[in-house]
Design an enzyme around this catalytic site. Structure first.
Site, mmCIF file in Angstrom:
data_model
loop_
_atom_site.group_PDB
_atom_site.id
_atom_site.type_symbol
_atom_site.label_atom_id
_atom_site.label_comp_id
_atom_site.label_asym_id
_atom_site.label_seq_id
_atom_site.Cartn_x
_atom_site.Cartn_y
_atom_site.Cartn_z
ATOM 1 N N GLN A 15 50.647 16.404 5.228
ATOM 2 C CA GLN A 15 52.048 16.785 5.435
ATOM 3 C C GLN A 15 52.309 18.189 4.922
ATOM 4 O O GLN A 15 51.788 18.599 3.890
ATOM 5 C CB GLN A 15 52.960 15.789 4.720
ATOM 6 C CG GLN A 15 54.382 15.798 5.221
ATOM 7 C CD GLN A 15 55.141 14.563 4.763
ATOM 8 O OE1 GLN A 15 54.555 13.540 4.463
ATOM 9 N NE2 GLN A 15 56.454 14.664 4.705
ATOM 10 N N SER A 100 45.300 13.355 2.350
ATOM 11 C CA SER A 100 46.398 12.394 2.298
ATOM 12 C C SER A 100 46.547 11.698 3.659
ATOM 13 O O SER A 100 45.643 10.990 4.082
ATOM 14 C CB SER A 100 47.685 13.079 1.836
ATOM 15 O OG SER A 100 48.700 12.140 1.555
ATOM 16 N N LEU A 101 47.653 11.896 4.375
ATOM 17 C CA LEU A 101 47.818 11.232 5.669
ATOM 18 C C LEU A 101 46.684 11.595 6.624
ATOM 19 O O LEU A 101 46.363 10.833 7.554
ATOM 20 C CB LEU A 101 49.167 11.574 6.300
ATOM 21 C CG LEU A 101 49.295 12.901 7.070
ATOM 22 C CD1 LEU A 101 48.937 12.737 8.540
ATOM 23 C CD2 LEU A 101 50.685 13.448 6.933
ATOM 24 N N ARG A 125 54.217 4.069 6.491
ATOM 25 C CA ARG A 125 53.841 4.777 5.266
ATOM 26 C C ARG A 125 54.906 5.798 4.887
ATOM 27 O O ARG A 125 55.314 5.911 3.732
ATOM 28 C CB ARG A 125 52.487 5.460 5.457
ATOM 29 C CG ARG A 125 51.895 6.139 4.214
ATOM 30 C CD ARG A 125 50.508 6.660 4.575
ATOM 31 N NE ARG A 125 49.807 7.256 3.453
ATOM 32 C CZ ARG A 125 49.802 8.550 3.147
ATOM 33 N NH1 ARG A 125 50.519 9.397 3.899
ATOM 34 N NH2 ARG A 125 49.116 9.014 2.120
ATOM 35 N N HIS A 209 51.923 10.566 -4.379
ATOM 36 C CA HIS A 209 50.642 10.443 -5.083
ATOM 37 C C HIS A 209 50.792 10.344 -6.604
ATOM 38 O O HIS A 209 50.095 11.011 -7.358
ATOM 39 C CB HIS A 209 49.705 11.596 -4.702
ATOM 40 C CG HIS A 209 49.300 11.553 -3.267
ATOM 41 N ND1 HIS A 209 48.481 10.569 -2.748
ATOM 42 C CD2 HIS A 209 49.648 12.344 -2.218
ATOM 43 C CE1 HIS A 209 48.329 10.770 -1.449
ATOM 44 N NE2 HIS A 209 49.030 11.835 -1.104
ATOM 45 N N GLN A 259 45.216 5.210 -2.377
ATOM 46 C CA GLN A 259 45.541 6.606 -2.068
ATOM 47 C C GLN A 259 47.022 6.917 -2.247
ATOM 48 O O GLN A 259 47.395 8.032 -2.617
ATOM 49 C CB GLN A 259 45.108 6.899 -0.623
ATOM 50 C CG GLN A 259 45.233 8.339 -0.199
ATOM 51 C CD GLN A 259 45.609 8.463 1.261
ATOM 52 O OE1 GLN A 259 46.638 7.940 1.692
ATOM 53 N NE2 GLN A 259 44.792 9.159 2.022
#
Length: 323
Positions: A15, A100-101, A125, A209, A259
Site C-alpha cells: 500500500q 505486506s499486501l 483485510r 503491522h 503478518q
C-alpha cells in the site's frame, strides 16, 4: 528458449504505490490485463477498475480499495507477461516475495490462491485493518538514518507509555514504527536523542503491522481457513520470516495471519534473495518503491520496475536476450 535458473526474483508492492490511472493503458492494450480487472470487479461486485482509472484519489487510497486494486494491477502485468512469453511464472522466475499486501499478490501470481479469492481476501483485510482501531487512536512514523538496534531501544523506551512497535524494516536506515498515538509521538520526540536522523509522522488511517491489529488478524484467520490454498508454483519468501517456507497451505495461512500484526522484514528478504544468487529483482505493479529500497539494500542487484506496456516490452527483450 529455456528460462530455468534465471537467478531472478519478482516482488510485489504494498500500500502506498497506488495512483489514479494505474492499469488503464495496459487494459486498453492487452486483453489479458482487461480480463484480470473484470474478474476482480466480478469477485467484489463493484467497479474497482473504474475507480482505479478515474478516481477520485481519496476513494482509491482507502485501505479497502487500495489493497485489492494494487493486487489487480500486479496480476494484470503478470498475465500479460505470461501471454506474451507463452510461459508460466515458474518458468520465468526463481523466487517471489511481496511487501505486506504484496504477499497476497505473489500468492495469486503463483496460483496459490485464485484471483477472485485474493480480491475478496484483500477487501476484507483492508476493511478489518481499518476497523481494528478507532480513527485517531493509532499512528505510524518513518525513522530515517537509524539501524535496527537503535530503533529497538527507542521503541522500548516509548513503550513505557503505550504500544509502540517496529512495523517495517524496509532498508538500511529506513524503519517504520506503529502503535498508539501517544507512544509514537513520544518516539518521534525522543528520536534525535537516540541518534535518529529524521522522524516523520505518516499520513495513515490505522497503525498497521503492530499488536493493535489483532482483531484484524482474527478476522483473516477465519477467512483464510475457509479459502482454498495450494502450494505456490514458485518459492515464496514470507514477510514474517524472510525465508522460503515449505509451501504447505496451513503454513501459508499461519504466516498470513501473523503478518497482520508482525514486522515486515523486507531488508532481510532482499538480503536472503541475494544470498541465493539472485541477480535481478523485478518489481511487478504500480510504483517503484520496492526497487528504490532494493538498491539501498544491495547495490549489486539489478532492479527493474514493470507496470506499463513499454516496461513490459523492455523486460521481454531482456528475457529473449537471456538476461
Amino acid at each position: 528458449m529455456e528460462f530455468k535458473n534465471t537467478h531472478r526474483a519478482m516482488v510485489f508492492p504494498g500500500q502506498g504505490s497506488q495512483y489514479v490511472g494505474m492499469g488503464k493503458k495496459l487494459a486498453e492494450r492487452h486483453p489479458a490485463a482487461k480480463e484480470v480487472f473484470q474478474e476482480v470487479d466480478d469477485a467484489l461486485g463493484a467497479s474497482l477498475f473504474k475507480l482505479m482509472c478515474e478516481g477520485p484519489e481519496e476513494e482509491l487510497i482507502l485501505t479497502k480499495n487500495a489493497q485489492p486494486a494494487l493486487m489487480a494491477n500486479s496480476l494484470a502485468v503478470i498475465r500479460v507477461i505470461e501471454a506474451e512469453t507463452r510461459k508460466k511464472i515458474n518458468e520465468l522466475v526463481d523466487y517471489v516475495a511481496g511487501h505486506s499486501l504484496g504477499e497476497y499478490s505473489a500468492l495469486a501470481a503463483t496460483n496459490s490462491i485464485s484471483l477472485s479469492d485474493t480480491a475478496k481476501l484483500l477487501r476484507l483485510r483492508g476493511e478489518s485493518m481499518q476497523a481494528a482501531v478507532p480513527v485517531g487512536n493509532g499512528a505510524m512514523a518513518a525513522l530515517l538514518g537509524a539501524d535496527m538496534d537503535v530503533v529497538v531501544k527507542l521503541v522500548n523506551e516509548a513503550s513505557k507509555i503505550g504500544i509502540c512497535e517496529i512495523a517495517n524494516d524496509n532498508a538500511p536506515g529506513q524503519l517504520v514504527i506503529s502503535g498508539e498515538v501517544k507512544a509514537v509521538d513520544e518516539a518521534i520526540a525522543m528520536s534525535s536523542d537516540f541518534g535518529v536522523r529524521k522522524a516523520i509522522s505518516l499520513p495513515v488511517s490505522a497503525p498497521f503491522h503492530c499488536s493493535m491489529m489483532k482483531p484484524a488478524a482474527e478476522v483473516m484467520a477465519t477467512a483464510l481457513e475457509a479459502t482454498v490454498i495450494n502450494s505456490p508454483d514458485v518459492p515464496l519468501v514470507a514477510n514474517v520470516s524472510a525465508l522460503v517456507g515449505s509451501g504447505n497451505p496451513s503454513e501459508i495461512r499461519k504466516s498470513l495471519v501473523e503478518q497482520v500484526t508482525s514486522l515486515v522484514r523486507w531488508r532481510e528478504t532482499v538480503l536472503w534473495l541475494s544470498k541465493q544468487n539472485v541477480l535481478s529483482v523485478v518489481e511487478i505493479g504500480a510504483g517503484k518503491i520496492l526497487s528504490g529500497l532494493n538498491k539501498r539494500i544491495d547495490k549489486k542487484l539489478i532492479s527493474l520496475s514493470i507496470a506499463e506496456w513499454d516496461e513490459i516490452d523492455e523486460f521481454l527483450i531482456k528475457i529473449e536476450s537471456g538476461e
